[in-house]
Motif scaffolding. Structure first.
Motif, PDB file in Angstrom:
ATOM      1  N   ALA A  33       0.806  -1.220   0.000  1.00 45.87           N
ATOM      2  CA  ALA A  33       0.000   0.000   0.000  1.00 45.87           C
ATOM      3  C   ALA A  33       0.839   1.270   0.000  1.00 45.87           C
ATOM      4  N   PHE A  34       2.100   1.168   0.397  1.00 44.00           N
ATOM      5  CA  PHE A  34       2.931   2.352   0.630  1.00 44.00           C
ATOM      6  C   PHE A  34       3.231   3.118  -0.657  1.00 44.00           C
ATOM      7  N   PHE A  35       3.675   2.436  -1.701  1.00 44.54           N
ATOM      8  CA  PHE A  35       4.189   3.126  -2.879  1.00 44.54           C
ATOM      9  C   PHE A  35       3.123   3.913  -3.639  1.00 44.54           C
ATOM     10  N   PRO A  36       1.910   3.378  -3.895  1.00 41.75           N
ATOM     11  CA  PRO A  36       0.916   4.187  -4.630  1.00 41.75           C
ATOM     12  C   PRO A  36       0.564   5.494  -3.919  1.00 41.75           C
ATOM     13  N   ILE A  37       0.459   5.442  -2.595  1.00 37.15           N
ATOM     14  CA  ILE A  37       0.146   6.669  -1.860  1.00 37.15           C
ATOM     15  C   ILE A  37       1.324   7.626  -1.914  1.00 37.15           C
ATOM     16  N   LEU A  38       2.537   7.098  -1.780  1.00 36.72           N
ATOM     17  CA  LEU A  38       3.729   7.944  -1.839  1.00 36.72           C
ATOM     18  C   LEU A  38       3.872   8.611  -3.198  1.00 36.72           C
ATOM     19  N   SER A  39       3.770   7.841  -4.260  1.00 39.97           N
ATOM     20  CA  SER A  39       3.981   8.400  -5.598  1.00 39.97           C
ATOM     21  C   SER A  39       2.896   9.406  -5.955  1.00 39.97           C
ATOM     22  N   ASN A  40       1.635   9.115  -5.620  1.00 42.41           N
ATOM     23  CA  ASN A  40       0.556  10.051  -5.927  1.00 42.41           C
ATOM     24  C   ASN A  40       0.682  11.331  -5.112  1.00 42.41           C
ATOM     25  N   THR A  41       1.008  11.200  -3.832  1.00 36.09           N
ATOM     26  CA  THR A  41       1.143  12.393  -2.995  1.00 36.09           C
ATOM     27  C   THR A  41       2.329  13.240  -3.436  1.00 36.09           C
ATOM     28  N   ALA A  42       3.447  12.583  -3.751  1.00 35.01           N
ATOM     29  CA  ALA A  42       4.621  13.334  -4.221  1.00 35.01           C
ATOM     30  C   ALA A  42       4.318  14.051  -5.532  1.00 35.01           C
ATOM     31  N   LEU A  43       3.568  13.394  -6.427  1.00 37.55           N
ATOM     32  CA  LEU A  43       3.175  14.036  -7.673  1.00 37.55           C
ATOM     33  C   LEU A  43       2.267  15.230  -7.412  1.00 37.55           C
ATOM     34  N   GLY A  44       1.323  15.079  -6.471  1.00 38.31           N
ATOM     35  CA  GLY A  44       0.436  16.189  -6.153  1.00 38.31           C
ATOM     36  C   GLY A  44       1.171  17.375  -5.550  1.00 38.31           C
ATOM     37  N   LEU A  45       2.129  17.100  -4.668  1.00 42.31           N
ATOM     38  CA  LEU A  45       2.904  18.182  -4.061  1.00 42.31           C
ATOM     39  C   LEU A  45       3.740  18.921  -5.104  1.00 42.31           C
ATOM     40  N   ALA A  46       4.187  18.193  -6.128  1.00 39.84           N
ATOM     41  CA  ALA A  46       4.992  18.817  -7.180  1.00 39.84           C
ATOM     42  C   ALA A  46       4.142  19.488  -8.248  1.00 39.84           C
ATOM     43  N   SER A  47       2.817  19.296  -8.205  1.00 43.25           N
ATOM     44  CA  SER A  47       1.937  19.821  -9.251  1.00 43.25           C
ATOM     45  C   SER A  47       1.236  21.114  -8.855  1.00 43.25           C
ATOM     46  N   ALA A  48       1.655  21.724  -7.763  1.00 41.38           N
ATOM     47  CA  ALA A  48       1.047  23.002  -7.368  1.00 41.38           C
ATOM     48  C   ALA A  48       1.310  24.054  -8.439  1.00 41.38           C
TER      49      ALA A  48
ATOM     50  N   PRO B 150      -3.004  21.372  -0.079  1.00 40.26           N
ATOM     51  CA  PRO B 150      -4.335  21.403  -0.699  1.00 40.26           C
ATOM     52  C   PRO B 150      -4.317  20.966  -2.165  1.00 40.26           C
ATOM     53  N   SER B 151      -3.262  21.349  -2.892  1.00 40.14           N
ATOM     54  CA  SER B 151      -3.171  20.943  -4.297  1.00 40.14           C
ATOM     55  C   SER B 151      -2.971  19.438  -4.436  1.00 40.14           C
ATOM     56  N   ALA B 152      -2.314  18.832  -3.445  1.00 42.51           N
ATOM     57  CA  ALA B 152      -2.018  17.397  -3.510  1.00 42.51           C
ATOM     58  C   ALA B 152      -3.163  16.533  -3.011  1.00 42.51           C
ATOM     59  N   LEU B 153      -4.191  17.131  -2.394  1.00 36.23           N
ATOM     60  CA  LEU B 153      -5.267  16.338  -1.804  1.00 36.23           C
ATOM     61  C   LEU B 153      -5.966  15.417  -2.807  1.00 36.23           C
ATOM     62  N   PRO B 154      -6.350  15.873  -4.008  1.00 38.99           N
ATOM     63  CA  PRO B 154      -6.971  14.933  -4.965  1.00 38.99           C
ATOM     64  C   PRO B 154      -6.048  13.787  -5.347  1.00 38.99           C
ATOM     65  N   TYR B 155      -4.754  14.068  -5.503  1.00 37.75           N
ATOM     66  CA  TYR B 155      -3.799  13.017  -5.841  1.00 37.75           C
ATOM     67  C   TYR B 155      -3.681  12.016  -4.692  1.00 37.75           C
ATOM     68  N   PHE B 156      -3.612  12.540  -3.462  1.00 32.46           N
ATOM     69  CA  PHE B 156      -3.512  11.675  -2.288  1.00 32.46           C
ATOM     70  C   PHE B 156      -4.730  10.764  -2.181  1.00 32.46           C
ATOM     71  N   LEU B 157      -5.922  11.323  -2.393  1.00 33.42           N
ATOM     72  CA  LEU B 157      -7.133  10.519  -2.281  1.00 33.42           C
ATOM     73  C   LEU B 157      -7.194   9.454  -3.368  1.00 33.42           C
ATOM     74  N   GLY B 158      -6.686   9.782  -4.570  1.00 32.65           N
ATOM     75  CA  GLY B 158      -6.603   8.759  -5.617  1.00 32.65           C
ATOM     76  C   GLY B 158      -5.662   7.638  -5.215  1.00 32.65           C
ATOM     77  N   GLY B 159      -4.513   7.988  -4.640  1.00 33.72           N
ATOM     78  CA  GLY B 159      -3.591   6.971  -4.159  1.00 33.72           C
ATOM     79  C   GLY B 159      -4.169   6.176  -3.009  1.00 33.72           C
ATOM     80  N   LEU B 160      -4.985   6.819  -2.168  1.00 26.58           N
ATOM     81  CA  LEU B 160      -5.604   6.124  -1.038  1.00 26.58           C
ATOM     82  C   LEU B 160      -6.595   5.075  -1.516  1.00 26.58           C
ATOM     83  N   ARG B 161      -7.354   5.396  -2.553  1.00 26.72           N
ATOM     84  CA  ARG B 161      -8.291   4.403  -3.097  1.00 26.72           C
ATOM     85  C   ARG B 161      -7.539   3.182  -3.623  1.00 26.72           C
ATOM     86  N   ILE B 162      -6.417   3.436  -4.293  1.00 25.99           N
ATOM     87  CA  ILE B 162      -5.615   2.319  -4.801  1.00 25.99           C
ATOM     88  C   ILE B 162      -4.959   1.559  -3.650  1.00 25.99           C
ATOM     89  N   GLY B 163      -4.371   2.315  -2.712  1.00 26.66           N
ATOM     90  CA  GLY B 163      -3.669   1.690  -1.605  1.00 26.66           C
ATOM     91  C   GLY B 163      -4.574   0.873  -0.705  1.00 26.66           C
TER      92      GLY B 163
END
Length: 275
Positions: A144-159, A184-197
């Motif tokens: 579960a760790f990697f999908p949440i990490l990669s999505n959150t890191a992508l969201g933080l970099a996409s501000a 706040p910008s990373a929240l949608p990415y994090f939630l997408g990773g959470l669904r996968i994770g």
């Protein structure tokens, strides 16, 4: 004359076929598939130890609920504990990555290595060094760790870079930029990773429980599947599998609902679904 009511009625009429296709039709197809399965088993007189009928699986689920419910609680506890640890670890690490590219480039490859290594290969090794409960937890965490990490890191970099430059113009610190813009910008990415994770945490727990069950240890739903297989209790195997599938569906629905509730008022993805 009030035109609002006729307009609302026409809107409901237009939405009715859409809702039928989205919700009612899949249920009808699923029930027809179960009826076809039941008919084939009865007409062909297929023994229960080869393919049990849906009615027998439902009966077994009720009859063995005392055993299966305890195993279900074990699997759920492992899944959500692993998911919680994965959320804390991945979000914390992603925030550190957002603050330093050097740290990201240094440690991100380790996360990739853990992700691409099959959990089936890791689980027997972990069972040598750890207790069965801890080994199952570690396997679920790693998956579960990697999908949440990669999505959150992508969201933080996409501000938005324009907003970042504006905050820099006002001399906002890096942590102020992180808390007020990047998160706040990373929240949608994090939630997408959470669904996968969430689903992957369940899969990781099940795979590790199968490995532990093959070694004669464990008490989760996957262990019950292995145990029933050794005893040729095929209806119980299917009943446990039904519980696993329902658990995965409920986890996905729960996080989808959470995503909708958190994003519906401001993010386009949830607002479009709401319309």
């Amino acid at each position: 004359m009030d035109l609002a009511e006729p307009n609302a009625a026409r809107a409901r009429y237009r939405l009715a076929p859409h809702h039928f296709i989205d919700y009612v039709l899949p249920c009808i197809i699923f029930l027809l598939a179960l009826a076809g399965w039941e008919a084939v088993v009865r007409v062909q007189n297929i023994p229960a130890y080869i393919l049990p009928a849906p009615s027998l699986i439902a009966t077994t689920l009720v009859k063995d609920w005392g055993v299966l419910s305890v195993s279900l609680l074990v699997t759920l506890r492992t899944t959500f504990l692993a998911l919680g640890l994965a959320v804390v670890g991945s979000v914390g690490l992603a925030m550190i990555f957002a603050q330093s590219k050097w740290i990201e480039r240094s440690f991100f490859p380790f996360a990739v290595i853990l992700q691409v290594t099959p959990v089936v290969a890791i689980a027997p090794l972990l069972l040598i060094y750890l207790t069965p409960q801890i080994a199952v937890l570690v396997c679920a965490f790693l998956v579960a760790f990697f999908p949440i990490l990669s999505n959150t890191a992508l969201g933080l970099a996409s501000a938005d870079h324009n907003l970042l430059e504006l905050m820099e113009l006002y001399r906002a610190s890096r942590w102020q930029q992180l808390l007020r813009l990047r998160l706040p910008s990373a929240l949608p990415y994090f939630l997408g990773g959470l669904r996968i994770g969430g689903g992957l945490a369940l899969i990781g727990a099940i795979v590790a429980e199968i490995a532990a069950g093959s070694a004669g240890q464990g008490s989760g739903l996957a262990f019950r599947i292995v145990e029933a297989g050794f005893r040729l209790n095929i209806p119980r195997m299917f009943a446990a599998l039904v519980l696993i599938s329902l658990t995965g569906i409920l986890i996905y629905v729960m996080f989808t609902l959470l995503s909708y509730l958190l994003l519906r008022r401001w993010h386009d993805s949830a607002r479009q679904k709401g319309h």
